[in-house]
Design an enzyme around this catalytic site. Structure first.
Site, PDB file in Angstrom:
ATOM      1  N   SER A  15      27.142 -67.358  45.181  1.00 32.24           N
ATOM      2  CA  SER A  15      27.087 -68.441  44.188  1.00 32.24           C
ATOM      3  C   SER A  15      27.855 -69.685  44.650  1.00 32.24           C
ATOM      4  O   SER A  15      29.050 -69.611  44.975  1.00 32.24           O
ATOM      5  CB  SER A  15      27.683 -67.936  42.868  1.00 32.24           C
ATOM      6  OG  SER A  15      28.147 -69.023  42.098  1.00 32.24           O
TER       7      SER A  15
HETATM    8  N1  LIG Z   1      28.176 -75.653  36.113  1.00 31.02           N
HETATM    9  C1  LIG Z   1      28.521 -74.270  36.379  1.00 31.02           C
HETATM   10  C2  LIG Z   1      27.308 -73.548  36.951  1.00 31.02           C
HETATM   11  C3  LIG Z   1      27.461 -72.054  36.871  1.00 31.02           C
HETATM   12  C4  LIG Z   1      26.161 -71.349  37.241  1.00 31.02           C
HETATM   13  O1  LIG Z   1      25.074 -71.786  36.818  1.00 31.02           O
HETATM   14  N2  LIG Z   1      26.271 -70.264  38.028  1.00 31.02           N
HETATM   15  C5  LIG Z   1      25.089 -69.513  38.419  1.00 31.02           C
HETATM   16  C6  LIG Z   1      25.271 -68.962  39.811  1.00 31.02           C
HETATM   17  S1  LIG Z   1      25.309 -70.199  41.036  1.00 31.02           S
HETATM   18  C7  LIG Z   1      24.928 -68.310  37.508  1.00 31.02           C
HETATM   19  O2  LIG Z   1      25.888 -67.645  37.212  1.00 31.02           O
HETATM   20  N3  LIG Z   1      23.671 -68.017  37.099  1.00 31.02           N
HETATM   21  C8  LIG Z   1      23.361 -66.863  36.331  1.00 31.02           C
HETATM   22  C9  LIG Z   1      22.583 -67.186  35.114  1.00 31.02           C
HETATM   23  O3  LIG Z   1      22.351 -68.390  34.838  1.00 31.02           O
HETATM   24  O4  LIG Z   1      22.193 -66.260  34.423  1.00 31.02           O
HETATM   25  C10 LIG Z   1      29.713 -74.223  37.349  1.00 31.02           C
HETATM   26  O5  LIG Z   1      29.987 -75.223  38.018  1.00 31.02           O
HETATM   27  O6  LIG Z   1      30.418 -73.203  37.374  1.00 31.02           O
END
Ligand SMILES: N[C@@H](CCC(=O)N[C@@H](CS)C(=O)NCC(=O)O)C(=O)O
Length: 219
Positions: A15
């Site tokens: 991630s």
């Molecule tokens: N704006 C957030 C983005 C977090 C995010 O979208 N993480 C993704 C992985 S890169 C996630 O956990 N996705 C899983 C989901 O949306 O279910 C940050 O900067 O932490």
């Protein structure tokens, strides 16, 4: 006797925002207790995890019971609480405003990028549209302009905005390759960022991210 680390980070190695937090923790010499959340198995939807992070995303930081999610918010918190000096996120109002605008810009390109990859990772979409690809290139053009006349994105010193943006850009590069001959300032800046010891968490995570993107886009 070694004290148990009190900073817990819920993570998925590939991630991008997780890598951001690990890079800053490394630069601040903070020990993290890592707790894996396998996004590919949809572990982010486990009821226990949703209690920690109702938005089902990583990274999530827990510091003595305080829960902080979103990499940008986590970086600001870690700097304000643990940094021995404020050079990466100065308290000076003007300098901080320069950094904050880039953090918010990063959050919005990030959301765009995550938004376009979600149906690919979690659905049955196999290809990005031309518009989605063009929006990433548009971001590359913006960053190239941001770097004009500066060594780093917020001026001549490295800040947390560089950490956020370099991770976003190197990750986006796996999706729509950056033309480094055209974007020469981006190329030079990535090289400088790679030379910092705190860059290391981006190496393994980025490789994994590239493999996942390749697998999903080529299937
Ligand atoms: N704006 C957030 C983005 C977090 C995010 O979208 N993480 C993704 C992985 S890169 C996630 O956990 N996705 C899983 C989901 O949306 O279910 C940050 O900067 O932490």
């Amino acid at each position: 006797m070694k004290m148990a680390p009190k900073l817990v980070l819920y993570e998925f190695v590939a991630s991008p925002p997780v890598r951001v937090v690990k890079m800053l923790a490394k630069s601040l010499n903070l020990e993290l207790e890592l707790k894996p959340v396998n996004l590919m198995n949809k572990e982010q939807y486990n009821p226990e995890y949703l209690k920690v992070n109702p938005t089902h995303t990583v990274p999530t930081l827990i510091d003595n019971g305080l829960i902080v999610w979103d990499s940008h918010a986590i970086m600001i918190y870690l700097m304000d609480k643990y940094a021995k000096n404020d050079s990466m996120y100065p308290k000076d109002l003007v300098k901080r405003a320069m950094i904050n605008k880039l953090l918010f810009y990063d959050a919005s390109i990030f959301d765009k990028m995550i938004g376009m990859m979600r149906p690919i990772f979690f659905g049955d979409v196999k290809e990005l549209t031309d518009w989605q690809k063009a929006s990433l290139v548009d971001s590359y053009e913006s960053i190239e302009r941001i770097l004009d006349g500066n060594n780093f994105v917020a001026g001549n010193d490295v800040t947390i905005a560089d950490i956020s943006l370099v991770v976003t850009l190197t990750s986006a590069n796996c999706i729509v390759p950056i033309d480094f001959k055209k974007f020469t300032k981006i190329a030079a800046w990535i090289k400088i960022m790679e030379s910092f010891p705190f860059y290391e968490p981006n190496v393994v995570g980025l490789k994994l991210h590239a493999e996942i993107v390749k697998k999903f886009l080529n299937e």
